[in-house]
Design a protein around this motif. Structure first.
Motif, mmCIF file in Angstrom:
data_model
loop_
_atom_site.group_PDB
_atom_site.id
_atom_site.type_symbol
_atom_site.label_atom_id
_atom_site.label_comp_id
_atom_site.label_asym_id
_atom_site.label_seq_id
_atom_site.Cartn_x
_atom_site.Cartn_y
_atom_site.Cartn_z
ATOM 1 N N THR A 97 0.825 -1.210 0.000
ATOM 2 C CA THR A 97 0.000 0.000 0.000
ATOM 3 C C THR A 97 0.861 1.262 0.000
ATOM 4 O OG1 THR A 97 -0.283 -0.132 2.406
ATOM 5 C CG2 THR A 97 -2.027 -1.073 1.045
ATOM 6 N N ILE A 148 1.781 1.745 -3.589
ATOM 7 C CA ILE A 148 0.612 2.271 -4.308
ATOM 8 C C ILE A 148 0.496 3.782 -4.090
ATOM 9 C CG2 ILE A 148 -1.930 2.295 -4.358
ATOM 10 C CD1 ILE A 148 -1.734 -0.774 -3.689
ATOM 11 N N GLU A 149 0.583 4.209 -2.854
ATOM 12 C CA GLU A 149 0.452 5.636 -2.528
ATOM 13 C C GLU A 149 1.565 6.451 -3.180
ATOM 14 O OE1 GLU A 149 -0.911 9.184 -1.253
ATOM 15 O OE2 GLU A 149 -1.977 7.286 -1.180
ATOM 16 N N ALA A 157 -4.837 6.817 -8.145
ATOM 17 C CA ALA A 157 -4.625 5.804 -7.104
ATOM 18 C C ALA A 157 -5.465 4.558 -7.356
ATOM 19 C CB ALA A 157 -4.927 6.381 -5.727
ATOM 20 N N GLU A 172 -3.636 1.065 -7.843
ATOM 21 C CA GLU A 172 -3.918 -0.033 -6.917
ATOM 22 C C GLU A 172 -4.251 -1.317 -7.670
ATOM 23 O OE1 GLU A 172 -6.628 -1.162 -3.035
ATOM 24 O OE2 GLU A 172 -6.832 0.811 -3.933
ATOM 25 N N TRP A 226 -1.667 -4.624 -7.437
ATOM 26 C CA TRP A 226 -2.112 -5.921 -6.928
ATOM 27 C C TRP A 226 -2.071 -6.996 -8.011
ATOM 28 C CZ3 TRP A 226 -1.882 -7.436 -2.224
ATOM 29 C CH2 TRP A 226 -2.004 -6.527 -1.185
ATOM 30 N N THR A 231 6.689 -1.117 -9.501
ATOM 31 C CA THR A 231 6.227 -2.025 -8.441
ATOM 32 C C THR A 231 7.236 -3.133 -8.227
ATOM 33 O OG1 THR A 231 3.904 -1.568 -8.927
ATOM 34 C CG2 THR A 231 4.388 -3.627 -7.765
#
Length: 94
Positions: free
Chosen positions: A16, A19-20, A38, A42, A46, A81
């Motif tokens: 998370t 993501i932020e 966002a 997200e 994921w 990511t």
């Protein structure tokens, strides 16, 4: 062992946080709403964590969430990511 097994630990806080950070970075440079970005980030993060490729994620988003989403945006989120969630050589996670 497959890292995507349901019994594997998930570092939700780290995920998370990524993501932020990615949503904030992209929104700051693009002028888009951080909240809107966002949501897309997200979903992408994921799905990346669960082993999907940028192409698979782009097709899913195009079909179900955001028609016309750019694959280069998805590829950037997937790349960042993977980089940010990768273990640090010689010691635990980042």
């Amino acid at each position: 062992m497959n890292p995507n097994q349901p019994f594997m630990p998930v570092d939700t806080f780290r995920i998370t946080t990524v993501i932020e950070h990615l949503a904030r970075e992209f929104a700051a440079h693009s002028g888009e709403s951080r909240h809107l970005v966002a949501m897309l980030v997200e979903i992408i993060v994921w799905r990346t964590v669960h082993g999907q490729s940028a192409g698979q994620i782009t097709r899913f988003l195009d079909d179900h969430v955001a028609p016309g989403v750019r694959e280069d945006f998805v590829a950037w989120v997937v790349s960042e990511t993977s980089r940010r969630l990768a273990p640090v050589p010689g010691g635990g996670a980042r």
